[in-house]
Design an enzyme around this catalytic site. Sequence first.
Site, PDB file in Angstrom:
ATOM      1  CD  GLU A  89     -20.175   8.814  38.037  1.00  0.00           C
ATOM      2  OE1 GLU A  89     -20.293   7.569  38.065  1.00  0.00           O
ATOM      3  OE2 GLU A  89     -19.298   9.392  37.387  1.00  0.00           O
ATOM      4  CB  SER A 129     -18.671  -2.490  38.836  1.00  0.00           C
ATOM      5  OG  SER A 129     -18.219  -3.132  37.656  1.00  0.00           O
ATOM      6  CE1 TYR A 135     -17.790   7.418  40.905  1.00  0.00           C
ATOM      7  CE2 TYR A 135     -16.520   9.033  39.677  1.00  0.00           C
ATOM      8  CZ  TYR A 135     -17.124   7.800  39.759  1.00  0.00           C
ATOM      9  OH  TYR A 135     -17.074   6.939  38.693  1.00  0.00           O
ATOM     10  CG  HIS A 173     -20.293   3.159  36.937  1.00  0.00           C
ATOM     11  ND1 HIS A 173     -20.244   3.311  38.307  1.00  0.00           N
ATOM     12  CD2 HIS A 173     -19.764   4.306  36.431  1.00  0.00           C
ATOM     13  CE1 HIS A 173     -19.688   4.478  38.610  1.00  0.00           C
ATOM     14  NE2 HIS A 173     -19.396   5.103  37.483  1.00  0.00           N
TER      15      HIS A 173
END
Length: 598
Positions: free
Chosen positions: A360, A171, A403, A57
């Site tokens: 995503e 992340s 998402y 991300h």
Amino acid sequence: SGDLLDAGVNRSPSGYLNNPAEERSKYRYNVDKEMTLVKFVDDEFGPVGSFNWFATHGTSMSRTNSLISGDNKGAAARFMEDWAEQNGLPKQTGHANSDDFGSLHLPRRVSTIIPEPDEITDDLMQLASSYKASGGRILASSNITRRIRNTQKNNAKFVSAFCQSNCGDVSPNVLGAFCIDTNLPCDFNHSTCNGKNELCYGRGPGYPNEFESTRIIGNRQFLKAADLFNSASEELQGKVDYRHTYLDFSQLEVSVSTSTGGQQVVKTCPAAMGFSFAAGTTDGPGAFDFKQGDDKGNPFWRLVGGILKKPGKEQVECQAPKPILLDTGEMKEPYDWAPAILPIQIIRIGQLVILSVPGEFTTMAGRRLRDAVKNVLISGSNGEFNSNTHVVLAGLTNTYSQYVTTFEEYQVQRYEGASTLYGPHTLSAYIQEFQKLATAMVANKEIPATNILPPDMLDKQIGLLPGVILDSTPPGVHFGDVSSDVAANSDFRKGSTVNATFHSACPRNDLLTDGTFALVERLNGDNWIPVYDDDDWSLRFKWSRPSKLSPESFATLEWTIPEDAVPGVYRLRHFGASKPLIGSIEHFTGTSRAFAVR
């Protein structure tokens, strides 16, 4: 392609663990670590650029950051383009080796038009002290300095793109998620601290400095890309081809397997956001009493969401087990709150196949889609595709629709599941429709024409930000005058930071997309040469209006002197554009007093 191990972690590991153990056992990590890079080589100029795909991300910068930033992907791209320029690309081939990497923590282009002084003496400070702040002056807009990187327009430029992939649950805050009140790890299943999501934050490798975290994650991606760039040896050969179509994801019929091994037809749903969506993620927590992993909801927030649009029984059943907070797919005023018609696309360059998805995808969702498409290509191609076919997923492509999780992850209703708009079978719909595109590509057939097209809503857009009314300065002060100057007779070392603040105007008057709001200039003989602009990692441009009702504003230029900066005499220059109450916008500039860098 190769593995980059330290640039991403799974921010929803409890959701990932809900995938079948047999499937998880096929993979070493709970996020994809592989970077795939394509190197472009021109017959005349040699290497001219590279594209790579890697899942992490762009959230190294937190939501408190108010500066325009490309985050870690943008930093990586800039670092690699500067490295290429330092190595003479695309004019000649260059190679990064371990010696190069040691000095690439703050890479930037090095000006070739400024000689390195043979000796630094006190004369440098005396020379700097003779150049005072220039004061603000009006400029013709045609005289606004172009970005330094655009000055040599006739020369080929190296282009490096750091593309996104299946980053849905990945992340860059690789140290993990911790409670800001206790410094203990957050609750594993809900990412809360004593029940509060607002206290749970992911930490990047530069914690607590998010700029440093951004630089580190960007630099790690750059170093891996440079390594792959230099070792790239497999030439892409074969057709250049594509298939593209639009689909209405609010009502797709999807054939899925049953627990008994048969097939059943299910449907996707009109878009809806779940309660866990409002909880945010460890990269940016939400507020109030929301939490991730909520598959029940609560009466109060149901009432609040129902005021906007109460979902019907069919929608509730379709989206289950997601408790619907916002029934966005059925909210139409002043225009659709969520997209329904989405593009999907396959691009082929020889043995490289790119899957362009408008959302995503989580790690496992992306793996399933890639595998499904690759199986279709290999099994139906009569040898045109084989096990050496490279399938990459290009995320957030062509439009954006939140998402996409696996069916199993959807049951857990973490943030990603709550943000999977079209219900639990969204991924199955993508796999089914991409298999159709792959089948058509293998058979060299066109996609059947449809009347499905996304609506044109340009005429319906609502702007809530008012235009600039007026810019002004105090009496006797000009736009571009220095409000807070560099200290007189300053002598700075590398690594230190120089600041100057100017009387300025709202940047929205002219975004200076071909120019710059900030320059660092170096004295070369009798001329000032631009050497850094606000596209450089080391130079920040900060605009502020201390009083919201005042037309007066300020611009601060903040330069952290890189270790490879050439010693000499420097100054800061600001460009801007002001709007009078009556009349046209005027451009202006001003400089700080000069200072020495040793």
